[in-house]
Design a protein around this motif. Structure first.
Motif, PDB file in Angstrom:
ATOM      1  N   GLN A  86      -3.513  -7.236  -2.831  1.00  0.00           N
ATOM      2  CA  GLN A  86      -4.690  -7.024  -3.934  1.00  0.00           C
ATOM      3  C   GLN A  86      -3.999  -7.085  -5.302  1.00  0.00           C
ATOM      4  O   GLN A  86      -4.871  -7.228  -6.207  1.00  0.00           O
ATOM      5  N   CYS A 128     -15.019  -3.122  -1.735  1.00  0.00           N
ATOM      6  CA  CYS A 128     -13.525  -3.535  -1.980  1.00  0.00           C
ATOM      7  C   CYS A 128     -13.236  -3.742  -3.150  1.00  0.00           C
ATOM      8  O   CYS A 128     -14.109  -4.474  -4.018  1.00  0.00           O
ATOM      9  N   LEU A 129     -12.206  -3.312  -3.955  1.00  0.00           N
ATOM     10  CA  LEU A 129     -11.908  -3.463  -5.313  1.00  0.00           C
ATOM     11  C   LEU A 129     -11.833  -5.115  -5.407  1.00  0.00           C
ATOM     12  O   LEU A 129     -12.118  -5.617  -6.588  1.00  0.00           O
ATOM     13  N   HIS A 162      -9.496  -0.854   7.027  1.00  0.00           N
ATOM     14  CA  HIS A 162      -9.689  -1.627   5.791  1.00  0.00           C
ATOM     15  C   HIS A 162      -8.392  -2.249   4.962  1.00  0.00           C
ATOM     16  O   HIS A 162      -8.345  -3.488   5.025  1.00  0.00           O
ATOM     17  N   GLU A 163      -7.618  -1.184   4.827  1.00  0.00           N
ATOM     18  CA  GLU A 163      -6.287  -1.543   3.924  1.00  0.00           C
ATOM     19  C   GLU A 163      -5.404  -2.431   4.996  1.00  0.00           C
ATOM     20  O   GLU A 163      -4.710  -3.597   4.401  1.00  0.00           O
ATOM     21  N   HIS A 170      -6.212  -6.017   4.974  1.00  0.00           N
ATOM     22  CA  HIS A 170      -5.846  -6.914   3.639  1.00  0.00           C
ATOM     23  C   HIS A 170      -4.434  -7.337   3.979  1.00  0.00           C
ATOM     24  O   HIS A 170      -4.176  -8.356   3.441  1.00  0.00           O
TER      25      HIS A 170
END
Ligand code: NI
Length: 158
Positions: A52, A89-90, A131-132, A135
Protein backbone atom coordinates in the motif's frame (compact mmCIF):
# COMPACT_ATOMS: atom_id res chain seq x y z
CA UNK A 1 10.03 8.12 10.77
CA UNK A 2 8.00 9.52 7.97
CA UNK A 3 4.57 9.47 6.45
CA UNK A 4 4.50 7.62 3.14
CA UNK A 5 1.96 8.06 0.38
CA UNK A 6 -0.79 5.43 0.32
CA UNK A 7 -1.49 3.98 -3.11
CA UNK A 8 -5.12 4.05 -4.17
CA UNK A 9 -6.82 1.30 -6.19
CA UNK A 10 -6.65 2.07 -9.90
CA UNK A 11 -3.69 4.42 -9.49
CA UNK A 12 -0.89 1.86 -9.55
CA UNK A 13 -0.77 -1.89 -10.17
CA UNK A 14 1.60 -2.31 -7.20
CA UNK A 15 -1.53 -3.12 -5.16
CA UNK A 16 -2.16 -6.09 -7.46
CA UNK A 17 1.28 -7.66 -7.30
CA UNK A 18 2.61 -10.49 -5.16
CA UNK A 19 4.97 -9.18 -2.50
CA UNK A 20 8.30 -10.92 -1.95
CA UNK A 21 9.44 -12.44 1.33
CA UNK A 22 11.60 -10.31 3.57
CA UNK A 23 15.00 -11.91 3.95
CA UNK A 24 17.03 -9.05 5.36
CA UNK A 25 16.14 -7.81 8.84
CA UNK A 26 18.10 -4.61 8.50
CA UNK A 27 17.74 -0.88 9.02
CA UNK A 28 15.79 -0.57 5.77
CA UNK A 29 13.11 -2.94 7.13
CA UNK A 30 12.98 -1.12 10.47
CA UNK A 31 12.52 2.21 8.70
CA UNK A 32 9.79 0.71 6.51
CA UNK A 33 7.90 -0.64 9.54
CA UNK A 34 8.28 2.66 11.44
CA UNK A 35 7.02 4.62 8.44
CA UNK A 36 4.13 2.21 7.88
CA UNK A 37 2.98 2.63 11.49
CA UNK A 38 3.21 6.43 11.23
CA UNK A 39 1.30 6.35 7.96
CA UNK A 40 -1.40 4.04 9.35
CA UNK A 41 -1.96 6.17 12.46
CA UNK A 42 -1.97 9.40 10.46
CA UNK A 43 -4.64 7.94 8.16
CA UNK A 44 -6.70 6.62 11.12
CA UNK A 45 -6.41 3.07 9.81
CA UNK A 46 -6.22 -0.14 11.82
CA UNK A 47 -3.87 -1.88 9.39
CA UNK A 48 -1.48 -1.24 6.53
CA UNK A 49 0.49 -3.55 4.26
CA UNK A 50 3.79 -2.65 2.57
CA UNK A 51 2.39 -2.80 -1.00
CA UNK A 52 0.00 0.00 0.00
CA UNK A 53 3.02 2.29 0.31
CA UNK A 54 4.52 0.93 -2.89
CA UNK A 55 6.91 -1.60 -1.35
CA UNK A 56 6.51 -5.19 -2.57
CA UNK A 57 7.67 -6.88 0.61
CA UNK A 58 5.74 -9.14 2.97
CA UNK A 59 5.32 -6.78 5.93
CA UNK A 60 2.20 -5.45 7.64
CA UNK A 61 1.33 -3.30 10.63
CA UNK A 62 -1.91 -3.57 12.57
CA UNK A 63 -3.41 -1.74 15.55
CA UNK A 64 -7.04 -2.47 16.34
CA UNK A 65 -6.78 -0.48 19.57
CA UNK A 66 -4.67 -2.88 21.61
CA UNK A 67 -1.25 -1.69 20.49
CA UNK A 68 0.94 -1.96 17.44
CA UNK A 69 1.58 -5.38 15.89
CA UNK A 70 4.24 -5.77 13.23
CA UNK A 71 4.17 -8.93 11.13
CA UNK A 72 6.95 -9.84 8.73
CA UNK A 73 6.37 -12.77 6.34
CA UNK A 74 2.99 -13.54 8.00
CA UNK A 75 1.07 -16.68 7.11
CA UNK A 76 -2.33 -17.91 8.20
CA UNK A 77 -1.68 -21.48 9.32
CA UNK A 78 -5.11 -22.27 10.78
CA UNK A 79 -8.55 -20.71 10.72
CA UNK A 80 -11.91 -21.50 12.24
CA UNK A 81 -15.46 -20.29 11.84
CA UNK A 82 -16.86 -17.67 9.53
CA UNK A 83 -18.25 -14.21 10.15
CA UNK A 84 -19.49 -11.50 7.81
CA UNK A 85 -18.59 -7.92 8.65
CA UNK A 86 -18.04 -4.54 7.01
CA UNK A 87 -14.53 -3.54 5.99
CA UNK A 88 -12.87 -0.56 4.46
CA UNK A 89 -9.37 -0.07 3.11
CA UNK A 90 -7.05 2.93 3.05
CA UNK A 91 -6.39 2.09 -0.62
CA UNK A 92 -10.11 2.18 -1.43
CA UNK A 93 -11.02 5.47 0.24
CA UNK A 94 -14.59 6.35 1.08
CA UNK A 95 -16.00 2.89 0.49
CA UNK A 96 -17.07 -0.01 2.69
CA UNK A 97 -18.27 -3.50 1.97
CA UNK A 98 -19.10 -6.73 3.73
CA UNK A 99 -16.70 -9.67 3.53
CA UNK A 100 -16.77 -13.16 5.01
CA UNK A 101 -13.71 -13.88 7.15
CA UNK A 102 -12.71 -16.59 9.65
CA UNK A 103 -13.74 -15.96 13.26
CA UNK A 104 -10.36 -17.10 14.54
CA UNK A 105 -6.98 -17.43 12.91
CA UNK A 106 -3.54 -18.65 13.86
CA UNK A 107 -0.79 -16.66 12.19
CA UNK A 108 2.92 -17.34 12.07
CA UNK A 109 5.26 -14.46 11.30
CA UNK A 110 8.60 -12.93 12.17
CA UNK A 111 9.21 -9.76 14.11
CA UNK A 112 11.44 -6.92 12.90
CA UNK A 113 14.49 -8.81 14.17
CA UNK A 114 13.59 -12.00 12.33
CA UNK A 115 12.43 -13.87 15.43
CA UNK A 116 9.64 -16.34 14.70
CA UNK A 117 6.31 -15.91 16.46
CA UNK A 118 2.84 -17.36 16.45
CA UNK A 119 -0.31 -15.42 17.25
CA UNK A 120 -3.91 -16.43 17.84
CA UNK A 121 -6.47 -13.81 16.93
CA UNK A 122 -10.22 -13.44 16.85
CA UNK A 123 -12.75 -10.75 16.06
CA UNK A 124 -11.50 -7.51 14.53
CA UNK A 125 -7.86 -8.52 14.93
CA UNK A 126 -8.44 -11.74 12.96
CA UNK A 127 -10.23 -9.76 10.24
CA UNK A 128 -7.42 -7.21 10.10
CA UNK A 129 -4.81 -9.94 9.78
CA UNK A 130 -6.68 -11.63 6.93
CA UNK A 131 -7.25 -8.28 5.19
CA UNK A 132 -3.60 -7.22 5.47
CA UNK A 133 -2.18 -10.61 4.50
CA UNK A 134 -4.43 -10.56 1.41
CA UNK A 135 -2.72 -7.30 0.40
CA UNK A 136 0.60 -9.19 0.23
CA UNK A 137 -0.89 -11.35 -2.52
CA UNK A 138 -2.42 -8.46 -4.44
CA UNK A 139 -5.91 -9.15 -3.12
CA UNK A 140 -8.20 -6.34 -1.98
CA UNK A 141 -11.37 -6.70 0.08
CA UNK A 142 -13.43 -5.54 -2.88
CA UNK A 143 -12.46 -8.80 -4.64
CA UNK A 144 -14.29 -10.75 -1.91
CA UNK A 145 -17.04 -8.24 -1.21
CA UNK A 146 -20.53 -9.61 -0.65
CA UNK A 147 -22.30 -6.27 -0.54
CA UNK A 148 -21.27 -2.64 -0.91
CA UNK A 149 -22.34 -0.87 2.29
CA UNK A 150 -20.65 2.45 1.62
CA UNK A 151 -23.78 4.44 2.35
CA UNK A 152 -24.88 2.46 5.39
CA UNK A 153 -24.05 3.05 9.06
CA UNK A 154 -20.36 2.99 9.83
CA UNK A 155 -18.70 0.22 11.78
CA UNK A 156 -15.16 -0.34 12.90
CA UNK A 157 -12.95 -1.79 10.23
CA UNK A 158 -9.73 -1.09 8.44
NI1 NI B 1 -6.57 -2.60 2.99
Amino acid sequence: MAIRRIMVLGEDDVLRKHARRVDKFDKRLRTLLDDMADTMYKADGVGLAAPQVGVLRRAVVIDVGDGLIELVNPQIVASEGAVVGAEGCLSVPGRRGTVERPERVTVTAQNRDGRAMQLEAEGLLAVAMCHEIDHLDGVLYVDKMIEDVTDQDDEDGE
